[in-house]
Design an enzyme around this catalytic site. Structure first.
Site, PDB file in Angstrom:
ATOM      1  N   TRP A 107      -3.279  -2.289 -10.022  1.00 56.19           N
ATOM      2  CA  TRP A 107      -2.562  -3.544  -9.722  1.00 56.19           C
ATOM      3  C   TRP A 107      -2.928  -4.656 -10.689  1.00 56.19           C
ATOM      4  O   TRP A 107      -2.060  -5.405 -11.149  1.00 56.19           O
ATOM      5  CB  TRP A 107      -2.784  -3.980  -8.276  1.00 56.19           C
ATOM      6  CG  TRP A 107      -2.039  -3.098  -7.314  1.00 56.19           C
ATOM      7  CD1 TRP A 107      -2.579  -2.285  -6.364  1.00 56.19           C
ATOM      8  CD2 TRP A 107      -0.613  -2.908  -7.231  1.00 56.19           C
ATOM      9  NE1 TRP A 107      -1.578  -1.613  -5.695  1.00 56.19           N
ATOM     10  CE2 TRP A 107      -0.375  -1.971  -6.196  1.00 56.19           C
ATOM     11  CE3 TRP A 107       0.479  -3.425  -7.929  1.00 56.19           C
ATOM     12  CZ2 TRP A 107       0.912  -1.546  -5.850  1.00 56.19           C
ATOM     13  CZ3 TRP A 107       1.765  -3.006  -7.584  1.00 56.19           C
ATOM     14  CH2 TRP A 107       1.970  -2.082  -6.558  1.00 56.19           C
ATOM     15  N   ASP A 176      -5.618 -11.837  -6.590  1.00 57.15           N
ATOM     16  CA  ASP A 176      -4.646 -11.063  -5.824  1.00 57.15           C
ATOM     17  C   ASP A 176      -5.416 -10.460  -4.645  1.00 57.15           C
ATOM     18  O   ASP A 176      -6.273  -9.603  -4.829  1.00 57.15           O
ATOM     19  CB  ASP A 176      -4.059  -9.958  -6.725  1.00 57.15           C
ATOM     20  CG  ASP A 176      -3.123  -9.010  -5.960  1.00 57.15           C
ATOM     21  OD1 ASP A 176      -2.941  -9.186  -4.742  1.00 57.15           O
ATOM     22  OD2 ASP A 176      -2.577  -8.090  -6.620  1.00 57.15           O
ATOM     23  N   LYS A 200       0.631  -5.394   3.541  1.00 62.22           N
ATOM     24  CA  LYS A 200      -0.576  -4.589   3.660  1.00 62.22           C
ATOM     25  C   LYS A 200      -1.341  -5.012   4.916  1.00 62.22           C
ATOM     26  O   LYS A 200      -1.496  -4.241   5.847  1.00 62.22           O
ATOM     27  CB  LYS A 200      -1.469  -4.749   2.425  1.00 62.22           C
ATOM     28  CG  LYS A 200      -0.728  -4.606   1.088  1.00 62.22           C
ATOM     29  CD  LYS A 200      -0.374  -3.182   0.755  1.00 62.22           C
ATOM     30  CE  LYS A 200       0.664  -3.030  -0.341  1.00 62.22           C
ATOM     31  NZ  LYS A 200       0.336  -3.585  -1.647  1.00 62.22           N
TER      32      LYS A 200
HETATM   33  C1  LIG Z   1       1.000  -3.653  -3.028  1.00 66.35           C
HETATM   34  C2  LIG Z   1       0.259  -4.510  -3.959  1.00 66.35           C
HETATM   35  C3  LIG Z   1       0.911  -5.314  -4.900  1.00 66.35           C
HETATM   36  C4  LIG Z   1       2.407  -5.278  -5.115  1.00 66.35           C
HETATM   37  O1  LIG Z   1       3.086  -5.757  -4.038  1.00 66.35           O
HETATM   38  P1  LIG Z   1       4.689  -5.707  -3.999  1.00 66.35           P
HETATM   39  O2  LIG Z   1       4.959  -6.572  -2.817  1.00 66.35           O
HETATM   40  O3  LIG Z   1       5.097  -4.297  -3.830  1.00 66.35           O
HETATM   41  O4  LIG Z   1       5.189  -6.298  -5.254  1.00 66.35           O
HETATM   42  C5  LIG Z   1       0.155  -6.141  -5.696  1.00 66.35           C
HETATM   43  N1  LIG Z   1      -1.175  -6.170  -5.593  1.00 66.35           N
HETATM   44  C6  LIG Z   1      -1.847  -5.408  -4.704  1.00 66.35           C
HETATM   45  C7  LIG Z   1      -3.333  -5.495  -4.620  1.00 66.35           C
HETATM   46  C8  LIG Z   1      -1.142  -4.562  -3.849  1.00 66.35           C
HETATM   47  O5  LIG Z   1      -1.806  -3.802  -2.974  1.00 66.35           O
END
Ligand SMILES: *Cc1c(COP(=O)(O)O)cnc(C)c1O
Length: 368
Positions: A107, A176, A200
């Site tokens: 990511w 993030d 998530k």
């Molecule tokens: C799932 C995820 C993303 C991407 O998210 P989307 O909503 O699918 O764009 C980015 N960073 C992390 C850590 C993730 O788990």
């Protein structure tokens, strides 16, 4: 009539992931008529007072849960975590046109690649062939003139999680936290921007929680799409255009559920306990189950593991057996293989014990 909510299965998916059963039932009860509106939340105007209350309450709840002070804005944006990979450089690269990226998994690697479209990206860490560790900060090649330092607090695919906040010597820090937000308390004053896709740990896909410190606002590049401009979103209280109304409503309900269940401290206790149960089984299996991630950076949220020396047939048998027992979405990410157990906030201790019992049984049956 039987209860249509299927309580007999457990969703261990990495995202979209399990949402607390209690929240889903609540949403179901309210779906046809929200509060006193006589219409569905899905039909409610985003300019109505009823929706304003939903958005204000959700903001207030997350401020309360994370102790967010007044000099931070709380935004609800669209475009997912991936949208923020672009929004972050578009809003923050004004100072020097250069940003530092700590790449510790897929990511953060994607985020660094996206940022490269808008400026210069400095890869702070030595390139890794497999993401199984976080190199020691003494080896980091930080640029004191970088506009910001970016990292991913929990790498969802590789199961690598920071257990400290990186030190940046005053350079704005961006995180993030898509897959571990609201799973532990942290000092928010260390951050300029935090973002998290909801699907998530905090709700349904389609909304991204963004927390921005005031001093970085107002500097978006002129090419920045209006709906990605943090200042515009802050001025309009996240209602610049039609926001994902339903997603914000459900996310607010998840925040309230966390409040009722011990807050972020309660979630942390539970996360530590649940992940320990699974990691202990892996350790005690004498190499039958293996987790490639170095011990000090193992994720409490996503646990990737292999079985029988990467025996794909045995892993398939494990997954089929899991499905037969009502344990769903345990298949590892295609880039890593094997199994991945995601133990987000909504996954209960009991859910985890069910998986643990199955893992113990499977080990007993198959060990040499
Ligand atoms: C799932 C995820 C993303 C991407 O998210 P989307 O909503 O699918 O764009 C980015 N960073 C992390 C850590 C993730 O788990």
């Amino acid at each position: 009539m039987t209860d249509p909510a299927n309580t007999s299965v457990i969703n261990f998916g990495a995202g979209p992931a399990k949402i607390p059963q209690e929240v889903l039932k609540n949403v179901q009860r309210e779906l046809l008529s929200y509060a006193n509106t006589k219409i569905s939340i899905l039909e409610l105007s985003h300019r109505s007072n009823d929706f304003k209350k939903i958005i204000d309450d959700a903001q207030a709840s997350v401020r309360d849960l994370l102790n967010i002070p007044d000099n931070y804005k709380v935004l609800f944006m669209q475009g997912g975590g991936t949208g923020l990979f672009a929004a972050v450089p578009l809003n923050l690269m004004y100072k020097s046109g250069t940003a530092d990226y700590l790449v510790t998994g897929s990511w953060s690697a994607k985020a660094a690649k996206e940022a490269g479209k808008y400026g210069k990206v400095n890869l702070v860490l030595p390139k890794q062939s497999k993401y199984t560790e976080i190199p020691d900060p003494s080896t980091w090649n930080l640029d004191p003139n970088a506009a910001y330092v970016y990292y991913c607090d929990n790498e969802t695919v590789h199961g690598v999680e920071f257990n400290y906040i990186p030190e940046t010597n005053g350079v704005p820090l961006v995180a993030d936290m898509s897959s571990n937000i609201l799973s532990r308390p942290f000092d928010i004053s260390k951050f300029a921007v935090i973002f998290a896709g909801a699907q998530k740990n905090i709700g349904p896909a389609g909304v991204t929680l963004v927390i921005v410190r005031d001093d970085v606002l107002g500097n978006a590049m002129s090419v920045c799409p209006t709906i990605f401009d943090f200042s515009v979103m802050a001025n309009d209280n996240s209602v610049h255009n039609t926001p994902p109304t339903f997603q914000i409503y459900v996310m607010g309900r998840v925040f309230d559920w966390i409040k009722r269940n011990g807050g972020v401290e309660g979630m942390e206790k539970l996360a530590n306990l649940k992940s320990k149960v699974i990691y202990d089984i892996i350790e005690e299996s004498k190499g039958f189950y293996t987790c490639p991630v170095r011990r000090d950076v193992r994720s409490r949220m996503n646990i990737p593991f292999r079985i029988g020396n990467n025996d794909e047939e045995l892993e398939q048998e494990f997954l089929s057996g899991a499905v037969a027992r009502g344990m769903l979405q345990l298949k590892g990410h295609r880039s890593v293989g094997g199994i991945r157990a995601s133990l987000y906030n909504a996954v209960t201790e009991e859910d985890t014990q069910t998986l643990a019992s199955y893992m113990r049984w499977f080990y007993q049956v198959h060990r040499e």
